[in-house]
Scaffold this active site. Sequence first.
Site, mmCIF file in Angstrom:
data_model
loop_
_atom_site.group_PDB
_atom_site.id
_atom_site.type_symbol
_atom_site.label_atom_id
_atom_site.label_comp_id
_atom_site.label_asym_id
_atom_site.label_seq_id
_atom_site.Cartn_x
_atom_site.Cartn_y
_atom_site.Cartn_z
ATOM 1 N N CYS A 62 0.838 -1.203 0.000
ATOM 2 C CA CYS A 62 0.000 0.000 0.000
ATOM 3 C C CYS A 62 0.878 1.260 0.000
ATOM 4 O O CYS A 62 2.098 1.190 0.141
ATOM 5 C CB CYS A 62 -0.915 0.002 1.215
ATOM 6 N N ALA A 65 3.181 1.641 2.877
ATOM 7 C CA ALA A 65 4.370 0.795 2.735
ATOM 8 C C ALA A 65 5.395 1.477 1.836
ATOM 9 O O ALA A 65 6.606 1.416 2.084
ATOM 10 C CB ALA A 65 3.991 -0.567 2.164
ATOM 11 N N ARG A 96 12.826 -4.676 5.668
ATOM 12 C CA ARG A 96 13.584 -4.551 4.410
ATOM 13 C C ARG A 96 15.096 -4.655 4.598
ATOM 14 O O ARG A 96 15.845 -4.517 3.666
ATOM 15 C CB ARG A 96 13.241 -3.229 3.703
ATOM 16 N N HIS A 195 5.542 6.160 -2.744
ATOM 17 C CA HIS A 195 6.870 6.701 -3.079
ATOM 18 C C HIS A 195 6.736 8.154 -3.519
ATOM 19 O O HIS A 195 7.502 9.028 -3.091
ATOM 20 C CB HIS A 195 7.519 5.928 -4.236
HETATM 21 S S1 SF4 Z 1 -1.090 -1.675 5.991
HETATM 22 FE FE1 SF4 Z 1 -2.102 -0.029 7.163
HETATM 23 S S2 SF4 Z 1 -1.902 1.774 5.871
HETATM 24 FE FE2 SF4 Z 1 -1.530 -0.004 4.529
HETATM 25 S S3 SF4 Z 1 -3.559 -0.502 3.627
HETATM 26 FE FE3 SF4 Z 1 -3.327 -1.748 5.509
HETATM 27 S S4 SF4 Z 1 -4.320 -0.503 7.125
HETATM 28 FE FE4 SF4 Z 1 -3.911 0.877 5.383
#
Ligand code: SF4
Length: 493
Positions: A62, A65, A96, A195
Site C-alpha cells: 500500500c 508501505a 527490508r 513513493h
Molecule cells: S497496511 Fe495499514 S496503511 Fe496499509 S492498507 Fe493496511 S491498514 Fe492501510
Amino acid sequence: MSNMTLEETKALIQEVLEAYPDKARKDRAKHLAANDQSVEQSKKCIISNRKSQPGVMTIRGCAYAGSKGVVWGPIKDMVHISHGPVGCGAYSRAGRRNYYTGHTGVNTFGTMNFTSDFQEKDIVFGGDKKLEKLIDEIEQLFPLVKGVSVQSECPIGLIGDDIEAVAKKKTKEHGKPVVPVRCEGFRGVSQSLGHHIANDAIRDHVLGNRDDQAFESTPYDVAIIGDYNIGGDAWSSRILLEEMGLRVVAQWSGDGTLPEMELTPKVKLNLIHCYRSMNYISRYMEEKYSIPWMEYNFFGPTKIAESLRKIAAFFDETIQANAEKVIEKYQAEYEAVIAKYRPRLEGKKVMLYVGGLRPRHVIGAYEDLGMEVVGTGYEFAHNDDYDRTIKEVDNATLLYDDVTGYEFEEFVKRVKPDLIGSGIKEKYIFQKMGVPFRQMHSWDYSGPYHGYDGFAIFARDMDMTVNNPCWNSMQAPWLKPAAAETEATAASA
Ligand code: SF4
C-alpha cells in the site's frame, strides 16, 4: 534467446487467461505480454499501474508501505511514526533489512517501531492530541533525534485528522522538522503512489532547509539516490564512486540522514539506482536547482563497468581515467567469480517478479553468470519501467504486470525455470513445488548484491540455491498420494 517462440508465449498467456470470467480475462490480458523489442513504447504491448482485480491474489503493498517502508523508513537519525493502529507499523518494522551504522535508540532509530497505537476513542474523537504528546515524548526520550516524520495509516485520512497543523506547531516548538506525510494506504493502486507522496513531502519539508547556508563544494560532489542499503548495497556501491574520486555527499535513503538529504541540492549530479521510487525528487531537483540526474546499474560486472563509464563521462578526464582504473582493479576478482560459478550456472533459466528496478536491473548480473531471464514482471511499475525493460530481455520473453498468484504458478509450471527470484509471499509456495527460489527484495537475509563485492555474494547465493541437492528430494505436499497422507495423519494422531 527466450526458450519459447513468440507464438508459444502468446499461446501460454491465452491458455492461462482461460480460467478467468470474461471481465477479469479482458482486464488481465492487458497486463500480460510476449516481449517485442521492436516496440518503442511499452504501452502498445502492456498496461501497468492500474487497480488490481478484486478477488485475485495480488502481491502489491500500500501507499503507506511505499512511504514508510521504502523512502522514509531508512533515514536513520529521524523517528518515523506509524500514525494509526498498531499493526501497520509492527508488521513493517525492519523488514527490508536497510543496514545502518549508529547507536540504535541514541542517535539512530532505524529498527525501532514508533506508533500512535490508535484505539477506538482516537478514531471517534480524533488523534491529533495524542500525536502531539507522542512527538513531545520522542523529543524528551531521544534528544539526539534530528526530526520526525508522521506516516499516515488508513484511518488518519478517513477521520480527517489535521496532522499538518500538528506538524507545524511541533516544528516550531522543538526547532526540528516534523514532516506530515499523507501516505494513507488506500491512496493509489499500489505502494508506488506512496513513493511519490514521500518524495513530495521531502520536497516540501526538507530540500529547501539549507538553501541559504554556505557549503564548501567540490566539482566531484554526487548523491546516491534510491539505494536502500539492503544488506549493505549502498556501502558496496559508494566504495566504487569514492575510488573514482567522487565525493558522495548524500545517500538516499539507506543508511541516510536528514542533513544529507538537506545538502543534496548542493551536489553536481544525482545518481539514481531505483528510478521508480525516486525519479520524482530527482526531476524536481533538476527543475529547481539545475542538478542533472543519471540512472545507473551496479548489478554484475558488465553493468557496473557500463555505469562507471557513463558516470565518469559526466566529469573530467581524471575521473574518466580513474573509472578505468577501478574496473581494472576489480577485474581479476570478478573474473575469478565468473570462472568459479559460470560452469555451474550456465544455461539456467530464471523467472523474476519483483519491485522497483530489479526486474530489469539484475538481468545483466544473471547473464554474467551465463543464466537467462525467461520471464519478468513488476509489482508496481509504470510504463516508463517497461519501456526500459523491453530492450533488456529477448523477444518472446514472458512479461507479467501485477501478476496474480494463480498466473504466476501456472507460468512457472509451464516454463519450468531453474530459479525464481521474487518475494516472501511467493517463496514458500514455489519452494514446496520444488523450485529453487531466492528472495530478491531482501536478498534472503544475505547481500549486499550491488558492486563488485556484492556480485561475489550474488553468484555464491544463486549457485547454492540452484544446485542445492534438496530440490530433488522433495515432493509438493499436494502431490503426495492420498493414501500416504492418510497413513501419516493416522501415525501422528
Ligand atoms: S497496511 Fe495499514 S496503511 Fe496499509 S492498507 Fe493496511 S491498514 Fe492501510
